[in-house]
Design an enzyme around this catalytic site. Structure first.
Site, PDB file in Angstrom:
ATOM      1  N   SER A   1       0.838  -1.225  -0.086  1.00 38.71           N
ATOM      2  CA  SER A   1      -0.052  -0.054  -0.136  1.00 38.71           C
ATOM      3  C   SER A   1       0.780   1.427   0.000  1.00 38.71           C
ATOM      4  O   SER A   1       0.378   2.292  -0.305  1.00 38.71           O
ATOM      5  CB  SER A   1      -0.806  -0.044   1.152  1.00 38.71           C
ATOM      6  OG  SER A   1      -0.100  -0.178   2.337  1.00 38.71           O
ATOM      7  N   TYR A   2       2.096   1.192   0.143  1.00 35.14           N
ATOM      8  CA  TYR A   2       3.100   2.289   0.223  1.00 35.14           C
ATOM      9  C   TYR A   2       4.507   1.552  -0.015  1.00 35.14           C
ATOM     10  O   TYR A   2       4.531   0.598   0.629  1.00 35.14           O
ATOM     11  CB  TYR A   2       2.881   3.104   1.646  1.00 35.14           C
ATOM     12  CG  TYR A   2       3.108   2.476   2.879  1.00 35.14           C
ATOM     13  CD1 TYR A   2       4.644   2.215   3.472  1.00 35.14           C
ATOM     14  CD2 TYR A   2       2.156   1.971   3.424  1.00 35.14           C
ATOM     15  CE1 TYR A   2       4.733   1.741   4.551  1.00 35.14           C
ATOM     16  CE2 TYR A   2       2.375   1.459   4.777  1.00 35.14           C
ATOM     17  CZ  TYR A   2       3.747   1.253   5.176  1.00 35.14           C
ATOM     18  OH  TYR A   2       3.776   0.829   6.572  1.00 35.14           O
TER      19      TYR A   2
ATOM     20  N   HIS B   1       4.409  -7.119   8.172  1.00 39.38           N
ATOM     21  CA  HIS B   1       3.099  -7.003   8.975  1.00 39.38           C
ATOM     22  C   HIS B   1       3.289  -8.112   9.969  1.00 39.38           C
ATOM     23  O   HIS B   1       3.605  -9.417   9.441  1.00 39.38           O
ATOM     24  CB  HIS B   1       1.844  -7.372   8.038  1.00 39.38           C
ATOM     25  CG  HIS B   1       1.841  -6.157   7.056  1.00 39.38           C
ATOM     26  ND1 HIS B   1       0.529  -5.296   7.045  1.00 39.38           N
ATOM     27  CD2 HIS B   1       2.258  -6.091   5.784  1.00 39.38           C
ATOM     28  CE1 HIS B   1       0.868  -4.485   5.991  1.00 39.38           C
ATOM     29  NE2 HIS B   1       1.757  -4.988   5.351  1.00 39.38           N
TER      30      HIS B   1
ATOM     31  N   HIS C   1       8.290  -2.739   4.484  1.00 38.72           N
ATOM     32  CA  HIS C   1       7.601  -2.907   5.854  1.00 38.72           C
ATOM     33  C   HIS C   1       7.128  -4.151   6.040  1.00 38.72           C
ATOM     34  O   HIS C   1       6.581  -4.886   4.943  1.00 38.72           O
ATOM     35  CB  HIS C   1       6.567  -1.856   6.045  1.00 38.72           C
ATOM     36  CG  HIS C   1       5.405  -2.004   5.240  1.00 38.72           C
ATOM     37  ND1 HIS C   1       5.573  -1.272   3.908  1.00 38.72           N
ATOM     38  CD2 HIS C   1       3.950  -2.322   5.228  1.00 38.72           C
ATOM     39  CE1 HIS C   1       4.259  -1.479   3.114  1.00 38.72           C
ATOM     40  NE2 HIS C   1       3.479  -2.159   3.821  1.00 38.72           N
TER      41      HIS C   1
END
Length: 331
Positions: free
Chosen positions: A266-267, A273, A271
């Site tokens: 999403s960006y 999760h 990153h």
């Protein structure tokens, strides 16, 4: 959800005018960044909100996404019913009012009016909201895209490079300009380090829907496609120390965690999760989530695995990237 999704996979993007009134939103952890201010409990900024239309809603998820204006700026407001917690049941039963709706033999249904403190609605404000934000929350049909390594180089990467996907809010976190008090754990090493903090999809009141995000300090890794074997120390460090931090803080062992990356993310800043196994976080489905353990093993077997691997991911009907795949005859 967490590529989130999928939570971080939500909260408020703010301007100077509203920075002391609203919290930052990042949907599935995506927005334009900005300074973050804490909203005074007594102040209701939504009194100024003027509804334009409902973008989507879900009776099952108990949420609604509303488009409108706040202080003459485009805004999206997200309302979500908060979960019922086991530790509040006694207060809920003793302090609520019941209104009988129907009774038939051993069955009866009621309208329960809970005490105000047990009847909260999580509210997320995205302001100023761009057209991209509005479309993101709008109910739309999705399509599964098949992306080869060549497709990434000729279609996806040029599209990403032409878009103005701001990740300033990510840099604010890494530089402790925002959300420093929310950081659960940090390894400050510039090569293998990361910060671990709760995703805004998680209210942090129960571990059943635990959702944290590990954000890498390295700033030149956009997504899964950029990963090679040289990034294994970083990925292994996030995997190991992230699990250790969650065990220490939340008493949740690694065997109860789902640890994964999204593709497409999403960006575009690496990153990872961390969600509780059993919690169906947004974006945890097989068409988007890639288990970090699998990613590590794949890169150990082939140092350029994600450079050439064909990947599948869903795109919404209005996504510009979907249009690019259609234009080139790949969909």
């Amino acid at each position: 959800m967490a590529d989130t999704p999928a939570k971080r996979e939500i909260d408020s993007v703010v301007t100077d005018e509203l920075s002391q009134k609203v919290k930052r939103a990042k949907a599935d952890n995506e927005n334009g960044g900005g300074e973050v201010g804490k909203e005074p409990e007594s102040e209701n900024i939504l009194r100024e909100f003027k509804t334009s239309n409902v973008l989507s809603d879900s009776a099952r998820e108990k949420n609604i996404f509303i488009h409108g204006k706040l202080a003459d700026q485009e805004a999206v407001v997200i309302l979500e019913k908060t979960p019922i917690r086991e530790d509040t049941l006694a207060e809920l039963f003793s302090g609520s009012r019941l209104k009988l709706e129907m009774k038939n033999d051993i069955y009866s249904t009621y309208r329960l009016q809970a005490p105000p403190q047990l009847n909260e609605i999580k509210t997320t404000v995205v302001c100023p909201a761009t057209e991209k934000h509005v479309k993101k929350y709008q109910r739309q049909e999705s399509f599964l895209v098949e992306e080869t390594g060549e497709d990434y180089q000729s279609i996806t990467l040029p599209y990403i490079q032409k878009q103005s996907f701001s990740v300033q809010w990510v840099y604010n976190i890494l530089e402790k300009k925002a959300e420093a008090d929310r950081i659960v754990y940090e390894d400050p090493d510039p090569k293998v380090g990361f910060v671990l903090l709760p995703d805004f999809k998680w209210d942090q009141k129960q571990v059943d829907d635990l959702y944290l995000i590990a954000i890498a300090h390295q700033r030149d890794i956009r997504s899964l496609r950029d990963l090679t074997s040289e990034h294994l120390p970083l990925l292994q460090n996030i995997f190991q120390k992230g699990k250790e931090a969650i065990l220490e803080r939340y008493k949740l062992p690694a065997s109860k965690l789902r640890v994964y990356l999204h593709y497409q993310p999403s960006y575009y800043h690496l990153h990872v999760h961390f969600t509780k196994l059993g919690y169906e976080a947004p974006g945890c489905g097989v068409e988007r989530a890639h288990l970090l353990a699998d990613v590590i093993q794949n890169l150990q077997s082939d140092r350029q695995y994600y450079k050439s691997r064909t990947l599948y991911f869903p795109l919404r009907a209005d996504d510009g990237l979907l249009s690019k795949f259609k234009e080139t005859g790949r969909l």
